[in-house]
Write a protein that holds these residues in place. Structure first.
Motif, PDB file in Angstrom:
ATOM      1  N   ILE A   1       0.861  -1.176   0.000  1.00 21.45           N
ATOM      2  CA  ILE A   1       0.000   0.000   0.000  1.00 21.45           C
ATOM      3  C   ILE A   1       0.899   1.228   0.000  1.00 21.45           C
ATOM      4  O   ILE A   1       1.772   1.380   0.864  1.00 21.45           O
ATOM      5  CB  ILE A   1      -0.955   0.015   1.206  1.00 21.45           C
ATOM      6  CG1 ILE A   1      -1.990  -1.109   1.038  1.00 21.45           C
ATOM      7  CG2 ILE A   1      -1.639   1.375   1.348  1.00 21.45           C
ATOM      8  CD1 ILE A   1      -3.004  -1.221   2.134  1.00 21.45           C
ATOM      9  N   GLY A   2       0.691   2.078  -1.001  1.00 23.90           N
ATOM     10  CA  GLY A   2       1.437   3.328  -1.122  1.00 23.90           C
ATOM     11  C   GLY A   2       0.563   4.476  -0.660  1.00 23.90           C
ATOM     12  O   GLY A   2      -0.602   4.559  -1.053  1.00 23.90           O
ATOM     13  N   VAL A   3       1.115   5.361   0.152  1.00 25.15           N
ATOM     14  CA  VAL A   3       0.334   6.464   0.713  1.00 25.15           C
ATOM     15  C   VAL A   3       0.989   7.798   0.387  1.00 25.15           C
ATOM     16  O   VAL A   3       2.198   7.944   0.442  1.00 25.15           O
ATOM     17  CB  VAL A   3       0.134   6.311   2.236  1.00 25.15           C
ATOM     18  CG1 VAL A   3      -0.762   5.118   2.531  1.00 25.15           C
ATOM     19  CG2 VAL A   3       1.450   6.159   2.972  1.00 25.15           C
TER      20      VAL A   3
ATOM     21  N   GLY B   1      -4.084   4.222 -17.621  1.00 23.57           N
ATOM     22  CA  GLY B   1      -4.226   2.792 -17.348  1.00 23.57           C
ATOM     23  C   GLY B   1      -4.324   2.446 -15.880  1.00 23.57           C
ATOM     24  O   GLY B   1      -4.133   1.290 -15.500  1.00 23.57           O
ATOM     25  N   ILE B   2      -4.643   3.420 -15.044  1.00 25.62           N
ATOM     26  CA  ILE B   2      -4.730   3.207 -13.596  1.00 25.62           C
ATOM     27  C   ILE B   2      -6.199   3.200 -13.179  1.00 25.62           C
ATOM     28  O   ILE B   2      -6.865   4.233 -13.241  1.00 25.62           O
ATOM     29  CB  ILE B   2      -3.992   4.320 -12.810  1.00 25.62           C
ATOM     30  CG1 ILE B   2      -2.567   4.493 -13.319  1.00 25.62           C
ATOM     31  CG2 ILE B   2      -4.049   4.056 -11.309  1.00 25.62           C
ATOM     32  CD1 ILE B   2      -1.705   3.261 -13.240  1.00 25.62           C
ATOM     33  N   PRO B   3      -6.715   2.066 -12.722  1.00 26.22           N
ATOM     34  CA  PRO B   3      -8.090   2.065 -12.192  1.00 26.22           C
ATOM     35  C   PRO B   3      -8.166   2.989 -10.978  1.00 26.22           C
ATOM     36  O   PRO B   3      -7.200   3.104 -10.210  1.00 26.22           O
ATOM     37  CB  PRO B   3      -8.315   0.609 -11.784  1.00 26.22           C
ATOM     38  CG  PRO B   3      -7.242  -0.179 -12.447  1.00 26.22           C
ATOM     39  CD  PRO B   3      -6.088   0.755 -12.650  1.00 26.22           C
ATOM     40  N   THR B   4      -9.311   3.640 -10.798  1.00 24.28           N
ATOM     41  CA  THR B   4      -9.486   4.532  -9.655  1.00 24.28           C
ATOM     42  C   THR B   4     -10.761   4.183  -8.907  1.00 24.28           C
ATOM     43  O   THR B   4     -11.699   3.620  -9.471  1.00 24.28           O
ATOM     44  CB  THR B   4      -9.549   6.013 -10.085  1.00 24.28           C
ATOM     45  OG1 THR B   4     -10.682   6.201 -10.917  1.00 24.28           O
ATOM     46  CG2 THR B   4      -8.298   6.439 -10.815  1.00 24.28           C
ATOM     47  N   PHE B   5     -10.756   4.533  -7.632  1.00 25.56           N
ATOM     48  CA  PHE B   5     -11.930   4.323  -6.783  1.00 25.56           C
ATOM     49  C   PHE B   5     -11.961   5.427  -5.743  1.00 25.56           C
ATOM     50  O   PHE B   5     -10.938   5.771  -5.148  1.00 25.56           O
ATOM     51  CB  PHE B   5     -11.862   2.966  -6.076  1.00 25.56           C
ATOM     52  CG  PHE B   5     -12.954   2.770  -5.080  1.00 25.56           C
ATOM     53  CD1 PHE B   5     -14.247   2.498  -5.495  1.00 25.56           C
ATOM     54  CD2 PHE B   5     -12.704   2.890  -3.722  1.00 25.56           C
ATOM     55  CE1 PHE B   5     -15.276   2.337  -4.580  1.00 25.56           C
ATOM     56  CE2 PHE B   5     -13.722   2.718  -2.791  1.00 25.56           C
ATOM     57  CZ  PHE B   5     -15.009   2.447  -3.226  1.00 25.56           C
TER      58      PHE B   5
ATOM     59  N   ILE C   1       0.942  -0.732 -10.600  1.00 20.81           N
ATOM     60  CA  ILE C   1      -0.145  -0.177  -9.800  1.00 20.81           C
ATOM     61  C   ILE C   1      -1.355  -1.096  -9.881  1.00 20.81           C
ATOM     62  O   ILE C   1      -1.758  -1.507 -10.961  1.00 20.81           O
ATOM     63  CB  ILE C   1      -0.552   1.230 -10.308  1.00 20.81           C
ATOM     64  CG1 ILE C   1       0.640   2.181 -10.299  1.00 20.81           C
ATOM     65  CG2 ILE C   1      -1.714   1.795  -9.492  1.00 20.81           C
ATOM     66  CD1 ILE C   1       1.179   2.521  -8.941  1.00 20.81           C
ATOM     67  N   TYR C   2      -1.944  -1.386  -8.727  1.00 21.97           N
ATOM     68  CA  TYR C   2      -3.196  -2.136  -8.681  1.00 21.97           C
ATOM     69  C   TYR C   2      -4.390  -1.197  -8.895  1.00 21.97           C
ATOM     70  O   TYR C   2      -5.242  -1.435  -9.739  1.00 21.97           O
ATOM     71  CB  TYR C   2      -3.323  -2.874  -7.340  1.00 21.97           C
ATOM     72  CG  TYR C   2      -4.647  -3.570  -7.193  1.00 21.97           C
ATOM     73  CD1 TYR C   2      -4.877  -4.769  -7.832  1.00 21.97           C
ATOM     74  CD2 TYR C   2      -5.678  -2.994  -6.454  1.00 21.97           C
ATOM     75  CE1 TYR C   2      -6.109  -5.402  -7.739  1.00 21.97           C
ATOM     76  CE2 TYR C   2      -6.909  -3.618  -6.355  1.00 21.97           C
ATOM     77  CZ  TYR C   2      -7.115  -4.815  -6.995  1.00 21.97           C
ATOM     78  OH  TYR C   2      -8.339  -5.431  -6.906  1.00 21.97           O
ATOM     79  N   GLU C   3      -4.431  -0.117  -8.094  1.00 21.80           N
ATOM     80  CA  GLU C   3      -5.524   0.847  -8.173  1.00 21.80           C
ATOM     81  C   GLU C   3      -5.119   2.083  -7.383  1.00 21.80           C
ATOM     82  O   GLU C   3      -4.286   2.009  -6.487  1.00 21.80           O
ATOM     83  CB  GLU C   3      -6.805   0.239  -7.582  1.00 21.80           C
ATOM     84  CG  GLU C   3      -8.051   1.075  -7.772  1.00 21.80           C
ATOM     85  CD  GLU C   3      -9.331   0.309  -7.448  1.00 21.80           C
ATOM     86  OE1 GLU C   3     -10.033  -0.057  -8.397  1.00 21.80           O
ATOM     87  OE2 GLU C   3      -9.612   0.082  -6.244  1.00 21.80           O
ATOM     88  N   ALA C   4      -5.731   3.212  -7.715  1.00 14.15           N
ATOM     89  CA  ALA C   4      -5.591   4.449  -6.935  1.00 14.15           C
ATOM     90  C   ALA C   4      -6.911   4.670  -6.204  1.00 14.15           C
ATOM     91  O   ALA C   4      -7.967   4.693  -6.832  1.00 14.15           O
ATOM     92  CB  ALA C   4      -5.278   5.631  -7.837  1.00 14.15           C
ATOM     93  N   ALA C   5      -6.856   4.807  -4.887  1.00  5.73           N
ATOM     94  CA  ALA C   5      -8.055   4.953  -4.068  1.00  5.73           C
ATOM     95  C   ALA C   5      -8.000   6.242  -3.263  1.00  5.73           C
ATOM     96  O   ALA C   5      -6.926   6.703  -2.875  1.00  5.73           O
ATOM     97  CB  ALA C   5      -8.192   3.764  -3.117  1.00  5.73           C
TER      98      ALA C   5
ATOM     99  N   LEU D   1      -1.325  -0.719  -4.219  1.00  3.70           N
ATOM    100  CA  LEU D   1      -2.596  -0.014  -4.057  1.00  3.70           C
ATOM    101  C   LEU D   1      -2.247   1.354  -3.501  1.00  3.70           C
ATOM    102  O   LEU D   1      -1.640   1.460  -2.432  1.00  3.70           O
ATOM    103  CB  LEU D   1      -3.514  -0.772  -3.095  1.00  3.70           C
ATOM    104  CG  LEU D   1      -4.769  -0.037  -2.619  1.00  3.70           C
ATOM    105  CD1 LEU D   1      -5.679   0.314  -3.785  1.00  3.70           C
ATOM    106  CD2 LEU D   1      -5.500  -0.873  -1.579  1.00  3.70           C
ATOM    107  N   MET D   2      -2.598   2.420  -4.230  1.00  2.00           N
ATOM    108  CA  MET D   2      -2.247   3.782  -3.847  1.00  2.00           C
ATOM    109  C   MET D   2      -3.405   4.437  -3.087  1.00  2.00           C
ATOM    110  O   MET D   2      -4.559   4.275  -3.482  1.00  2.00           O
ATOM    111  CB  MET D   2      -1.944   4.622  -5.087  1.00  2.00           C
ATOM    112  CG  MET D   2      -0.955   4.002  -6.046  1.00  2.00           C
ATOM    113  SD  MET D   2       0.689   3.849  -5.372  1.00  2.00           S
ATOM    114  CE  MET D   2       1.198   5.543  -5.441  1.00  2.00           C
TER     115      MET D   2
END
Length: 182
Positions: free
Chosen positions: A57-59, A168-172, A146-150, A120-121
């Motif tokens: 997990i990246g913060v 190409g980065i999924p976001t949530f 990158i898995y996703e940017a949240a 996961l960002m």
């Protein structure tokens, strides 16, 4: 999601003209003043990611630390800090980016990630996407993906979430605000 989007929005304080005139700052500190609200935010992220396939997990400095570190603890994942320039003590790699207010630099320890790691960002909100896109470049330079940017909040009118998707980065995000929304 554990609670509805309207309930979450009532816990995010709009601050007019901060940090400069014409800007509505979305203050998440009321979430932290309510143990129940904080638990619901964290539990929403935990439910989303409990079975997801990522390694770290990246913060983002600094408000991303608040949510992402709790999620990392709960999911038993290593935490990777993305800091503003000059805040990390060991060897770093750096990436410049544009913010809503000017140019900035983001850094990560050079030994934080490696080939095959999937990150996961987390940040508190997605505005122009500059910080997260700089972090994506740092992750990729270290051979990871990158898995996703949240985030808690998306400000879609500023285009950051679309820039991430285009890269190409999924976001949530748990909720979104229009720029003129009170």
């Amino acid at each position: 999601m554990i609670f509805d989007e309207f309930s979450l929005k009532t816990l995010i304080r709009p601050v007019q003209d901060f940090p400069k005139p014409g800007v509505v700052f979305r203050d998440i500190t009321p979430l932290f003043q309510s143990p129940r609200a904080l638990r619901m935010v964290i539990d929403s992220f935990i439910q989303r990611y409990i079975e997801a396939d990522f390694s770290h997990i990246g913060v983002m400095d600094a408000r991303g630390f608040l949510i992402g570190s709790i999620v990392a603890y709960e999911l038993n994942k290593p935490l990777v800090l993305f800091r503003k320039q000059g805040k990390l003590p060991a060897d770093v790699i750096s990436e410049g980016y544009q913010t809503e207010y000017g140019e900035a630099f983001l850094e990560i320890h050079a030994d934080s990630l490696g080939k095959g790691d999937k990150v996961l960002m987390f940040d508190d909100l997605i505005a122009t996407g500059g910080t997260l896109l700089a972090a994506v470049q740092l992750v990729r330079r270290l051979g990871a993906s990158i898995y996703e940017a949240a985030a808690i909040i998306d400000l879609p009118e500023l285009g950051g979430s679309q820039k991430l998707v285009d890269a190409g980065i999924p976001t949530f995000a748990l909720t979104a605000f229009a720029l003129d929304e009170k």
